[in-house]
Every structure is written in structure tokens, then in C-alpha cells.
Design an enzyme around this catalytic site. Structure first.
Site, PDB file in Angstrom:
ATOM      1  N   ASP A 158      -2.316 -17.847   3.540  1.00 35.18           N
ATOM      2  CA  ASP A 158      -2.248 -17.421   4.882  1.00 35.18           C
ATOM      3  C   ASP A 158      -1.116 -16.399   5.041  1.00 35.18           C
ATOM      4  OD1 ASP A 158      -4.246 -18.677   5.806  1.00 35.18           O
ATOM      5  OD2 ASP A 158      -3.184 -20.508   6.779  1.00 35.18           O
ATOM      6  N   ARG A 217      -6.461  19.363 -10.739  1.00 36.97           N
ATOM      7  CA  ARG A 217      -5.262  19.365 -11.333  1.00 36.97           C
ATOM      8  C   ARG A 217      -4.472  20.676 -11.221  1.00 36.97           C
ATOM      9  NH1 ARG A 217      -3.671  15.077 -14.789  1.00 36.97           N
ATOM     10  NH2 ARG A 217      -5.473  13.403 -15.224  1.00 36.97           N
TER      11      ARG A 217
END
Length: 787
Positions: free
Chosen positions: A169, A475
Site C-alpha cells: 500500500d 538521432r
């Protein structure tokens, strides 16, 4: 800082004569086994005796075969196993003094005065009480005469306790992440992704109930990670009349041709009158008011299952090692501590301070002080909530500010999972701030060709879970296109740039800022958000995409190891990506429990290779059957993957055989992990807010003009904070030849992998060991933001 004093190595911390007990208690959480393994191996490494306490506190009370001394091999191959191999049980008798008396007797019989407890806040509170009562319990045993003598009371006078929080949790104050949370998010997101594919066929609304009786962390982060339409959590009840607002929002989304609505409900969700909001109630509401086809899915214990994620394994391994160090350094005067994570630092905090603060949250919620409850949960929780609010609800156009600024977003470099989540956050925050948002297709090359178009709120719906780069990425660097890019900036009146990408994005921004003298068009605010699987961008400890790649490597290593179960002894040589940066190889090795990882940053020679082979040969003569060796693609030009494979094959003859695997581009693909979706979303939202601030600051006489260093920045995670750093200042920190930062934080974790693989090594512990206090952050500090 580490520079001020000589490094402190733990060689001088000897555990000789000490006995450490390790137990897991409360619910099970993924990664507990990694923590157990780290405690056992680190304990044995410093020459302490280590004992398993089976079945949690129940085993401690029952004694006998439940408390067993363990060896190095006892924890072999448990790293990838879910749950906890030593068992966990709720224990009523430990809550009584009689039960604790029995437990103390069982521990003293074996000389155990150091306990490492992995569990939730209830388990840790119990451990603390046990520690406070310890000397009284021993006195009582001695008075009864027949149990222990006065000498034993003196010898074992103090009990040291170190806790680690295992809870899916993430409901424990003082740590950014508890062990098991990340894995639970993986399970939830797998389900959501699966549901999203069915939605291509039917128009449906799905109500998903996730765990979290008292804490909405899982619900909140999974809502962020999948772009849910609505989320219900205990800490932030919806306002009066939420039923109307929710239905309006769902029908608006339908009208925008959105085929799928997702509503996430934490099991402990409440309204502002503290009445529960159940998943069934939400479903009935949608069906009655809107007539939408609605399904409820309750995830239940699926969230606890499966294998632990790479993040959880690394977190738990680091915490386990830190816990043993804390036990070795503990004195009767130090309070019981819990090992926590802050940013990427392992820290120690007083156990009871954390527990008290965790209880404060519940108290605030019970009393309806919800704003306070969110603040007490810590800045990571608060940031998640603020980001969710920012991105999920589009204000009507009439209510949006109008700034007349145009902001362009582009991806540069290789694709990385999480880029799309970052683009979505940038676009939506930009629109909320009143800007016109433009998307550039195919990086700087596409920019030069004029592939640029306006992008709206709805265009980026459903992007968080998509892998790769939807905008397309290249690139190519901008230097040879400067003239054309400047033209496009002028034609489209672009006032700011946001670049999401890897090392090329960083080089690109350096080139654009250098071109400012010649082109006024580049005198605008520019910001970069690091996104690359290699994690090699200077100025940031983490890049978007690296966590997903790490999970791919870890999963593959698990499968490869499993593929060989039942065959004879076998060693696998696995090549990972990363250019010259060894992050993936090193962290992948830590997460997969490898025996060695070869990286460029740590030069190695034939003697070291030989030593590694001998080490493995010795290991394989015991009960261990599998060996795993990772090699970064560019770690050494002569010791190639083939070379290492042939060397191991030759030297291992008669003991083990070898196989090799090159993982290649699969590391760039796949659906982004919850961490990358969340990190991409938050860091990008923050970068966009910075752009807005800079635009206001640099707007004069009807135009934007920014030519100072601090208007071209990279936003990176540094230790515990997100920091904006001028790219010009990062130059000195960069090794441009090998495209890596000159200093990398994760190299400090390198010895951990070696220790856990049974090598003798030095480990600098200057960073750890100081007990800190639980800091309540002020509302202002929350903006600097942990993840």
C-alpha cells in the site's frame, strides 16, 4: 559531504560473535525475499551468524524448528520468487506478555540479540515493544530460575532492532517507497493495459477496485499511469455533488469519441461524510444515469502476486544490506530504526517517529482533516495528487488563460518507454497554462523539414501506456539544419522548446544555445527532460525508459535461468545495451542476482576474468546450479561477449557449460513500466511549468527574448530532488567521448552486487549510518518534489 572526511569502509565493522534473526511479518509483499537474501548474505559476509525465523512472530514464540541457522546457499535462487519463503503469520500470542516471554527465551537460547523485521507498521510497532521490554523479560526468565542464569541476562542485555517496510500500500510515513509497492503497480497496470485492448471493440466503462484500505497510493499512481477518467481515494474524498461532475466528465469523453472510460476506486475510498464509496455503487450510478455498459473488476490478491519488479529487488537488496550495517553499528542508546528510501538514498529513521506519523495520517482522516492527511503522507504522495488533478480534467476553454505563447515539443534520440507519457503531460499542462502546443514529428530533422503541427488535449488521450515514441524520434543533431530550424521557429512563431530525449537531446540543446549569437530565433526558453534506456544523461540520476529496460533485462534473466532448470550446471553470458554506460548491466545484475557484471566504468583485465571463472567453478561445486554474467555492450573492445563466452566455456569444462544471449533492442520496447509512466508524467509537467515561468520572465516589448545560460536547462533527478540545471554548466560534468557523466551515483552500489555474489570487496559506507529524523516538509518544499 563525502569529500570532508575519509571514506568509511565496513571492513572494520565486524559481526563476529553476533547472531542476527530475520523474520517477515504481516501481509506478504513482493521483494521480501530479496530483502531476506540480502540480510543473510551480508550477515554471513561480516561473519555474523544468521537465523531464519519461520512463520513470523508465531515462529519466534513457538521456537524449535522455526528458528534455524542458515548458510549462503539457503537463499540461492529466491530473488525472483514472489511472497516470502520464510512465511508470515498473524500472531495473537506475541501480543501477550506471556508470548513475548517465550519468544525472548527462544532467542536467548540461540544467542540472537539482533532482529531484522520486514513487515508493516503493526509488525514494526510490535518489534519495538519487544525491544523495550527485553531486559525485563530476561530478568523474569532468570527469576524463574530454570530458564536462564544471571550471566545470560548480562551477556544478552540488549536487543537491537532494525525494520524494513514491506507493504504493497506504500502507507508508511518516512519512506518514498515501501518494498512491494512497485510490483503491485506492475500487476495493476498489466490488468489496465489488458482492459484497454478490449475497449477497441466495445464502448465500455470499467470500474477497477484496487487495494488500499487506508491509503490511496496504488489507486492514485495507477490512475496517473493509465490516464484514468476518475479516481477515488481515502485521503481526498470528492466534493459534494461529485456524482454529477463525474457523469458530465464521462459523457464529455464519450462525445470526444473516447471508447473507454476507466474509473479507479481504492477499496477504502470514502465521500466527504466518511461514507464508503464502493465500486458497485459507482457502477450503478453510471448505469442509471448514463446507461453506459459498465463492468466492475476487483483486482484483490492478484496485486500481491507474480514476480517482484526490478525496482523492488534493488530496493530490497539495498535495504537488506543497510539493515545489517545498522545492526552492527547499533548501541543500547540508539533507538530502533527503520531503513527507508528518500530519492535514491537509503536512509535510517527512528522507527517510532515513522509509526507515530503514520498514525497521525489516519487520525487526520478520521477527523476529516483531509488536506492535512495528504500533507502528512509526504511530498511524493502530494505531487502525485497535484499532477493527477492537473492532467485529468480539462477546464472549459472559456476558463483557460490565454498567453499567446506557442510551445513546441519534440523527441530526440532513440525511443524510450515513457516518452509518450511525457509528451502527454507536457501538452496538457501547456494547454492548462494557456499556451498553444505544437508537436514536432521526427526530431530535429523533422523540425527542419517543417513537420510541425498544433496538438490538442484530446490528441494525447491514451498515450501513457504506449511504448516507443508516437511523435517519432531521430538521432540527428541540429547543427547542420540550424538555418532551416530557425526558419520554422519564425514561421510558426515558436516561443519555447521542450525536448524529451537522451544524450543527443543534450548535445542538441548545447548546439542550439551556441547558435543564439547568430540566430535570434533560438533566444527562447528551452528545457530538456532526460529519456533514454541507457541512463547516461549528465545532470540526472534517472532517465525515463531505464526502468522499463531494467525490467526487461530482469525478466529475461529469470526466464533464461528457469529455462535451464533440470539440465546440468550452466552459466549464462548476457549482453545488455547502454553504449558506454554500465547502468543497465550493473543494476540488472543486482536485480537478477548475477555473479559478475562487466562495465566500461570499471576497467578489468584477464586476471579478473580468470578470478571470476574460478569463483564460479568453486560455487558450482556446491548446491548452486546456475551462474549469470552480464556484460555491457561497450565495456571492452577486445573482451567481447564471444570472447568471454569462449573463456568461460573452456575453463568450466567438466564443471559447467555455457550459453550466451544478446538482448538487443527488446530492451527499448514494450509497454512502459509504472515507474516510467509516472516519472515521465511528473517530470514533464514540472518542466512545462518552468517554461511558463521563463516565458513570463523573458517577455518584453511584445516578444520573448532569452539568451542567458539559465534559460536553457535540463531537469534531472539529483539525489532527493528534481533540479533545473543550465546545460552549459553540465559540460564540465560530461565525458563527451564516451557519452556518459564523469561521476555516476550507481557505481557506489557496485560492491553490493559483488558482496551478494560472495566476493570480497570494499564498500564505502560514508553515506549511510546517520540516523535522520522524519522531516515534515513545508508546503513550499513540496514543489521541489520527490518522485
Amino acid at each position: 559531504s563525502a569529500m570532508d572526511h575519509q571514506p568509511k569502509f565496513f571492513e572494520n565493522l565486524s559481526g563476529t560473535g553476533k547472531a542476527i534473526g530475520v523474520l517477515t511479518s504481516g501481509g506478504d509483499a513482493q521483494g521480501m525475499n530479496a530483502a531476506v537474501r540480502a540480510v543473510v548474505r551480508m550477515g554471513i559476509y561480516v561473519k555474523a551468524k544468521v537465523y531464519f525465523v519461520y512463520e513470523g512472530y508465531q515462529g519466534m514464540v513457538d521456537g524449535g524448528d522455526n528458528i534455524v541457522e542458515v548458510s549462503w546457499e539457503s537463499v540461492s535462487s529466491i530473488l525472483q520468487v514472489g511472497g516470502t519463503v520464510i512465511g508470515s503469520a498473524r500472531c495473537k500470542s506475541f501480543r501477550t506478555r506471556e508470548g513475548r516471554l517465550q519468544a525472548a527465551y527462544n532467542l536467548v537460547q540461540r544467542g540472537i540479540t539482533n532482529l531484522c523485521v520486514i513487515g508493516g507498521d503493526g509488525s514494526l510497532t510490535g518489534a519495538n515493544l519487544f525491544r523495550e521490554e527485553w531486559s525485563g523479560l530476561l530478568e523474569e526468565l532468570a527469576q524463574k530460575g530454570k530458564f536462564i542464569d544471571e550471566e545470560a541476562v548480562k551477556k544478552y542485555a540488549y536487543l537491537n532492532i532494525v525494520g524494513m517496510v514491506g507493504s504493497i500500500d506504500n502507507d508508511f510515513c518516512g519512506t518514498d517507497m515501501t518494498i512491494g509497492t512497485d510490483s503491485a503497480l506492475h500487476r495493476i497496470i498489466e490488468v489496465v493495459d489488458a482492459i484497454m485492448t478490449t475497449a477497441q471493440s466495445h464502448q465500455r466503462t470499467f470500474v477497477l477496485e484496487v487495494m488500499g484500505r487506508h491509503c490511496g497510493y496504488l489507486a492514485l499512481v495507477s490512475a496517473l499511469a493509465c490516464g484514468a477518467d476518475w479516481v477515488f481515494i481515502p485521503e481526498y474524498p470528492p466534493e459534494e455533488g461529485w456524482e454529477d461532475s463525474m457523469c458530465v466528465k464521462l459523457s464529455e469523453n464519450r462525445a470526444r469519441k473516447k471508447r473507454l472510460n476507466i474509473i479507479i476506486v481504492a477499496e477504502g475510498a470514502i465521500d466527504c461524510h466518511n461514507k464508503p464509496i464502493t465500486s458497485e455503487k459507482v457502477k450503478d450510478l453510471v448505469v442509471q444515469r448514463l446507461g453506459f455498459d459498465t463492468r466492475v473488476t476487483i483486482l484483490g490478491h492478484v496485486q500481491r502476486g507474480g514476480t517482484p519488479s526490478a525496482f523492488d529487488r534493488i530496493l530490497a537488496s539495498r535495504m537488506g544490506v543497510e539493515a545489517v550495517l545498522a545492526l552492527l553499528e547499533a548501541t543500547p542508546a540508539t533507538p530502533a530504526c527503520v531503513v527507508s528510501l528518500s530519492g535514491n538514498q537509503a536512509v535510517r529513521l527512528p522507527l517510532m517517529e515513522c509509526v507515530q506519523m503514520t498514525q497521525e495520517v489516519q487520525k487526520a482522516m478520521d477527523e476529516g482533516r483531509f488536506v492535512e492527511a495528504v500533507r502528512l503522507r509526504g511530498r511524493s504522495f502530494e505531487n502525485n495528487l497535484n499532477t493527477y488533478k492537473l492532467l485529468s480534467h480539462k477546464k472549459p476553454d472559456a476558463e483557460l488563460p490565454k498567453t499567446n505563447f506557442n510551445v513546441a515539443v519534440l523527441n530526440v534520440g532513440a525511443p524510450a518507454a515513457g516518452m509518450n507519457a511525457a509528451v502527454r503531460a507536457a501538452v496538457r499542462v501547456g494547454i492548462t497554462e494557456g499556451h498553444k502546443m505544437f508537436a514536432v514529428i521526427d526530431g530535429f530533422e523533422g523540425f527542419a523539414r517543417g513537420k510541425i503541427k498544433e496538438i490538442s488535449w484530446g490528441d494525447v488521450g491514451g498515450w501513457t501506456g504506449q511504448g516507443g515514441s508516437i511523435l517519432g524520434t531521430k538521432r540527428t543533431l541540429p547543427a547542420k539544419y540550424l538555418e532551416k530550424i530557425a526558419d520554422q521557429m519564425r514561421t510558426n512563431n515558436i516561443n519555447a522548446l521542450m525536448v524529451i530525449g537522451g544524450f543527443e537531446a543534450y548535445l542538441g540543446l548545447l548546439e542550439l544555445s551556441a547558435a543564439r549569437e547568430k540566430y535570434d530565433e533560438f533566444c527562447v526558453p528551452m528545457v530538456m527532460v532526460p529519456a533514454t534506456v541507457s541512463n547516461n544523461v549528465p545532470g540526472s540520476d534517472f532517465s525515463i525508459g531505464a526502468d522499463t529496460a531494467l525490467n526487461t533485462i530482469t525478466d529475461t534473466c529469470d526466464r533464461i535461468k528457469q529455462s535451464a532448470s533440470g539440465t546440468k550446471r550452466r552459466v549464462f553470458i548476457i549482453e545488455t545495451m547502454g553504449g558506454y554506460c554500465g547502468y543497465l548491466a550493473n543494476m540488472g545484475a543486482l536485480a537478477a542476482g548475477a555473479d559478475a557484471a562487466y562495465i566500461f566504468e570499471e576497467q578489468f583485465d584477464i586476471r579478473e576474468l580468470q578470478a571470476n571463472v574460478e569463483h564460479l567453478t568453486e560455487k558450482m561445486k556446491t548446491s548452486i546450479q546456475r551462474g549469470l554474467v552480464l556484460r555491457n555492450e561497450n565495456c571492452n573492445e577486445n573482451y567481447t561477449t564471444d570472447f568471454i563466452y569462449q573463456l568461460y566455456s573452456e575453463e568450466g569444462k567438466g564443471v559447467f557449460d555455457c550459453r550466451k544471449n544478446v538482448l538487443g533492442h527488446m530492451q527499448q520496447g514494450g509497454a512502459p513500466s509504472p515507474f516510467d509512466r509516472n516519472f515521465g508524467t511528473k517530470i514533464s509537467a514540472k518542466a512545462m511549468q518552468w517554461i511558463s515561468k521563463k516565458l513570463k520572465e523573458t517577455y518584453r516589448k511584445g516578444k520573448v527574448f532569452a539568451n542567458t545560460d539559465d534559460s536553457v536547462c535540463l531537469l534531472g533527478m539529483r539525489r532527493r530532488n528534481l533540479v533545473f540545471q543550465p546545460v552549459a554548466e553540465l559540460k564540465t560534468e560530461t565525458d563527451f567521448v564516451h557519452r556518459i557523466p564523469k561521476e555516476q551515483w550507481w557505481l557506489k552500489l557496485r560492491p553490493l552486487m559483488k558482496i551478494l555474489a560472495k566476493y570480497k570487496t570494499s564498500y564505502d559506507v560514508s553515506d549511510s549510518g546517520q540516523l535522520e529524523h522524519v522531516a515534515m516538509h513545508s508546503p513550499k518544499e513540496a514543489e521541489t518534489g520527490a518522485i
